[in-house]
Every structure is written in C-alpha cells, then in structure tokens.
Design a protein around this motif. Sequence first.
Motif, short mmCIF file in Angstrom:
data_model
loop_
_atom_site.label_atom_id
_atom_site.label_comp_id
_atom_site.label_asym_id
_atom_site.label_seq_id
_atom_site.Cartn_x
_atom_site.Cartn_y
_atom_site.Cartn_z
N LYS A 1 -21.18 -35.88 93.31
CA LYS A 1 -22.43 -35.19 93.22
C LYS A 1 -23.37 -35.63 92.10
O LYS A 1 -24.73 -35.75 92.24
N LYS A 2 -22.86 -35.59 90.98
CA LYS A 2 -23.76 -35.78 89.60
C LYS A 2 -24.04 -36.97 89.60
O LYS A 2 -25.15 -37.52 89.08
N ASN A 3 -23.18 -38.03 89.67
CA ASN A 3 -23.36 -39.43 89.43
C ASN A 3 -24.11 -40.34 90.40
O ASN A 3 -24.47 -41.40 90.23
N GLU B 1 -17.46 -33.26 92.71
CA GLU B 1 -18.37 -32.94 91.68
C GLU B 1 -18.81 -34.19 90.98
O GLU B 1 -20.11 -34.33 90.56
N TYR B 2 -18.08 -35.09 90.70
CA TYR B 2 -18.39 -36.40 90.02
C TYR B 2 -19.55 -37.08 90.92
O TYR B 2 -20.40 -37.55 90.43
#
Length: 86
Positions: free
Chosen positions: A16-18, A13-14
């Motif tokens: 993908k987002k960052n 998740e991290y």
Amino acid sequence: GGARSALPAGVAEYCKKNYAGWKLDEASKITDADGKVTFEAAMEKGKEHFDAFFDDKGNFIKKGEVKKEAAGGKDDNDDDDRDDDK
C-alpha cells in the motif's frame, strides 16, 4: 479468495505504501525444498503487473520486473474461451 488472509501483515502494508495505485491482485505462499517460506504478491495496475517477494515475516525481499500484458489479452474478442477457467 481467502489466500490474502494468510499473508503476513507487513506485506499488504508495504504494498500500500510503496506501490500506491497498484492493486494486490493475488498472493501466494511459496515453500521451497528446504522448507523456507516466501510470499509472492502479484501487483497489477491496468495492463501492467509485477511480483513482489517477501519473507515469512513479511519483510520485503525483491521486486520483479514490471510486465505489460500482451496485446489482445483478456479484452479481446471471445475467441479465447478455452483460457477462462484458469
């Protein structure tokens, strides 16, 4: 492989987002001498790559420096066959 499934959910998740545009190439679970677990996510985009580090719960710890693959890497002629099994 299947190593990615062992990652805490927060890691992907991290990333993908960052790190939009970067690909999670591989992830390793690292257990140090004290039994402390960290996860290392190898991110890549074209010839650039860096490692991001997370704790055992998937919380971000730190990001390594972005490195460029040395010129004449994988895309070179076929004189590097000996490296192909790594």
